[in-house]
Design a protein around this motif. Structure first.
Motif, mmCIF file in Angstrom:
data_model
loop_
_atom_site.group_PDB
_atom_site.id
_atom_site.type_symbol
_atom_site.label_atom_id
_atom_site.label_comp_id
_atom_site.label_asym_id
_atom_site.label_seq_id
_atom_site.Cartn_x
_atom_site.Cartn_y
_atom_site.Cartn_z
ATOM 1 N N CYS A 52 83.759 66.829 8.555
ATOM 2 C CA CYS A 52 83.094 65.632 9.060
ATOM 3 C C CYS A 52 83.668 64.431 8.310
ATOM 4 C CB CYS A 52 81.591 65.734 8.841
ATOM 5 S SG CYS A 52 80.694 64.341 9.506
ATOM 6 N N PHE A 53 83.948 63.359 9.017
ATOM 7 C CA PHE A 53 84.580 62.198 8.418
ATOM 8 C C PHE A 53 84.018 60.936 9.059
ATOM 9 C CE2 PHE A 53 88.174 59.224 7.911
ATOM 10 C CZ PHE A 53 88.357 59.329 6.547
ATOM 11 N N VAL A 54 83.603 60.022 8.287
ATOM 12 C CA VAL A 54 82.971 58.768 8.696
ATOM 13 C C VAL A 54 81.700 59.037 9.502
ATOM 14 C CG1 VAL A 54 83.220 56.514 9.799
ATOM 15 C CG2 VAL A 54 85.197 57.566 8.721
ATOM 16 N N PRO A 55 80.572 59.112 8.824
ATOM 17 C CA PRO A 55 79.300 59.329 9.524
ATOM 18 C C PRO A 55 79.076 58.277 10.606
ATOM 19 C CG PRO A 55 79.015 59.535 7.154
ATOM 20 C CD PRO A 55 80.411 59.012 7.374
ATOM 21 N N SER A 56 78.576 58.707 11.742
ATOM 22 C CA SER A 56 78.364 57.800 12.879
ATOM 23 C C SER A 56 77.447 56.639 12.519
ATOM 24 C CB SER A 56 77.786 58.568 14.062
ATOM 25 O OG SER A 56 78.698 59.547 14.481
ATOM 26 N N VAL A 57 76.387 56.914 11.748
ATOM 27 C CA VAL A 57 75.455 55.838 11.393
ATOM 28 C C VAL A 57 76.137 54.777 10.533
ATOM 29 C CG1 VAL A 57 73.359 57.217 11.661
ATOM 30 C CG2 VAL A 57 74.534 57.162 9.435
ATOM 31 N N SER A 58 77.135 55.176 9.775
ATOM 32 C CA SER A 58 77.903 54.225 8.974
ATOM 33 C C SER A 58 78.881 53.461 9.856
ATOM 34 C CB SER A 58 78.655 54.968 7.871
ATOM 35 O OG SER A 58 79.462 54.094 7.127
ATOM 36 N N ALA A 59 79.524 54.151 10.785
ATOM 37 C CA ALA A 59 80.516 53.528 11.663
ATOM 38 C C ALA A 59 79.919 52.387 12.475
ATOM 39 C CB ALA A 59 81.129 54.575 12.589
ATOM 40 N N VAL A 60 78.667 52.512 12.889
ATOM 41 C CA VAL A 60 78.040 51.448 13.675
ATOM 42 C C VAL A 60 77.070 50.620 12.845
ATOM 43 C CG1 VAL A 60 78.355 52.674 15.853
ATOM 44 C CG2 VAL A 60 76.199 52.910 14.618
ATOM 45 N N ALA A 61 77.066 50.850 11.536
ATOM 46 C CA ALA A 61 76.297 50.047 10.573
ATOM 47 C C ALA A 61 74.830 49.887 10.978
ATOM 48 C CB ALA A 61 76.961 48.688 10.376
ATOM 49 N N ILE A 62 74.129 51.013 11.065
ATOM 50 C CA ILE A 62 72.717 50.904 11.423
ATOM 51 C C ILE A 62 71.857 50.679 10.183
ATOM 52 C CG2 ILE A 62 73.018 52.435 13.407
ATOM 53 C CD1 ILE A 62 71.092 54.376 11.764
ATOM 54 N N ARG A 63 70.831 49.954 10.330
ATOM 55 C CA ARG A 63 69.755 49.752 9.357
ATOM 56 C C ARG A 63 70.201 49.852 7.904
ATOM 57 N NH1 ARG A 63 66.307 54.207 12.063
ATOM 58 N NH2 ARG A 63 65.989 53.384 14.137
ATOM 59 N N ASP A 64 69.306 50.400 7.088
ATOM 60 C CA ASP A 64 69.560 50.593 5.660
ATOM 61 C C ASP A 64 69.933 52.048 5.443
ATOM 62 O OD1 ASP A 64 69.632 50.713 2.943
ATOM 63 O OD2 ASP A 64 67.531 50.199 2.628
ATOM 64 N N LEU A 65 71.201 52.329 5.200
ATOM 65 C CA LEU A 65 71.666 53.706 5.106
ATOM 66 C C LEU A 65 71.197 54.418 3.841
ATOM 67 C CD1 LEU A 65 75.224 53.462 6.632
ATOM 68 C CD2 LEU A 65 73.136 54.327 7.654
ATOM 69 N N ASP A 66 70.482 53.720 2.975
ATOM 70 C CA ASP A 66 69.906 54.392 1.815
ATOM 71 C C ASP A 66 68.693 55.229 2.216
ATOM 72 O OD1 ASP A 66 71.794 53.373 0.104
ATOM 73 O OD2 ASP A 66 70.609 51.589 -0.360
ATOM 74 N N GLN A 67 68.201 55.033 3.426
ATOM 75 C CA GLN A 67 67.062 55.806 3.926
ATOM 76 C C GLN A 67 67.578 57.101 4.547
ATOM 77 O OE1 GLN A 67 63.956 54.981 3.448
ATOM 78 N NE2 GLN A 67 64.459 53.005 2.546
ATOM 79 N N TYR A 72 70.269 60.715 10.452
ATOM 80 C CA TYR A 72 70.271 61.563 11.643
ATOM 81 C C TYR A 72 69.628 60.850 12.833
ATOM 82 C CZ TYR A 72 71.589 64.921 8.151
ATOM 83 O OH TYR A 72 72.263 65.559 7.140
ATOM 84 N N ALA A 73 69.602 59.533 12.771
ATOM 85 C CA ALA A 73 69.015 58.740 13.847
ATOM 86 C C ALA A 73 69.772 58.970 15.147
ATOM 87 C CB ALA A 73 69.053 57.257 13.487
ATOM 88 N N ASP A 74 69.048 58.950 16.246
ATOM 89 C CA ASP A 74 69.666 59.035 17.564
ATOM 90 C C ASP A 74 70.206 57.643 17.886
ATOM 91 O OD1 ASP A 74 70.411 59.283 20.199
ATOM 92 O OD2 ASP A 74 68.550 60.256 20.831
ATOM 93 N N ILE A 75 71.443 57.413 17.538
ATOM 94 C CA ILE A 75 72.040 56.081 17.627
ATOM 95 C C ILE A 75 71.980 55.529 19.049
ATOM 96 C CG2 ILE A 75 74.170 54.761 17.294
ATOM 97 C CD1 ILE A 75 74.880 56.847 15.119
ATOM 98 N N GLY A 76 72.155 56.376 20.035
ATOM 99 C CA GLY A 76 72.121 55.938 21.422
ATOM 100 C C GLY A 76 70.766 55.428 21.862
ATOM 101 N N GLU A 77 69.720 55.767 21.126
ATOM 102 C CA GLU A 77 68.364 55.341 21.479
ATOM 103 C C GLU A 77 67.890 54.136 20.666
ATOM 104 O OE1 GLU A 77 66.493 56.613 23.993
ATOM 105 O OE2 GLU A 77 68.297 57.759 24.468
ATOM 106 N N LEU A 78 68.702 53.640 19.733
ATOM 107 C CA LEU A 78 68.289 52.523 18.895
ATOM 108 C C LEU A 78 68.404 51.200 19.637
ATOM 109 C CD1 LEU A 78 70.064 53.411 15.526
ATOM 110 C CD2 LEU A 78 67.657 53.727 16.110
ATOM 111 N N PRO A 79 67.497 50.273 19.354
ATOM 112 C CA PRO A 79 67.654 48.936 19.935
ATOM 113 C C PRO A 79 68.895 48.258 19.334
ATOM 114 C CG PRO A 79 65.735 49.016 18.476
ATOM 115 C CD PRO A 79 66.298 50.400 18.551
ATOM 116 N N PRO A 80 69.556 47.383 20.087
ATOM 117 C CA PRO A 80 70.797 46.747 19.616
ATOM 118 C C PRO A 80 70.663 46.061 18.254
ATOM 119 C CG PRO A 80 70.411 46.227 21.917
ATOM 120 C CD PRO A 80 69.188 46.956 21.424
ATOM 121 N N GLU A 81 69.508 45.505 17.950
ATOM 122 C CA GLU A 81 69.333 44.784 16.689
ATOM 123 C C GLU A 81 69.321 45.715 15.459
ATOM 124 O OE1 GLU A 81 65.301 45.244 18.691
ATOM 125 O OE2 GLU A 81 67.244 44.477 19.308
ATOM 126 N N ASP A 82 69.276 47.020 15.678
ATOM 127 C CA ASP A 82 69.313 47.967 14.562
ATOM 128 C C ASP A 82 70.736 48.248 14.070
ATOM 129 O OD1 ASP A 82 66.595 48.150 14.491
ATOM 130 O OD2 ASP A 82 66.489 50.262 15.061
#
Length: 114
Positions: A52-67, A72-82
């Protein structure tokens, strides 16, 4: 001599961020090394060619990745502002890192000005 790279082993670590285990694209790290060793005349195989290389949540810079829950967030279901990205598309299949698939190319071309 015959060696197996990345063979089955139980490995535990301390002090690594949870982000290191989050799902994402793949990279043939062990495969590239095995191929280089084989080209040098070593009898070597890679039990697991890709990692595994470059976690998806990091690639799209979601929220606070320290959480940890966000890893394992469902990135496709997140609102754009996340996400810090203005727009993004996740591949429908897990692809090698930086692969330009037909699906991604069409998405990019659809966003270019006329």
């Amino acid at each position: 001599m015959h060696g197996v790279l990345g063979g089955p082993r139980a490995i535990t670590t301390d002090g690594f961020p949870e982000l290191d285990g989050a799902p994402g694209g793949t990279l043939e790290s062990f495969g590239l090394l095995a191929d280089a060793l084989a080209a040098a005349g070593e009898d070597t195989e890679a039990a697991h060619r890709s990692v595994c290389f470059v976690p998806s949540v990091s690639a799209v810079a979601i929220r606070d990745l320290d959480q940890q829950d966000d890893l394992y967030a469902d990135i496709g279901e997140l609102p754009p502002e996340d996400s810090e990205a203005d727009d993004f598309l996740l591949s429908s299949a897990n692809e090698a890192h930086a692969s330009m698939t037909e699906e991604l190319a069409r998405w990019v071309l659809d966003r270019l000005p006329d």
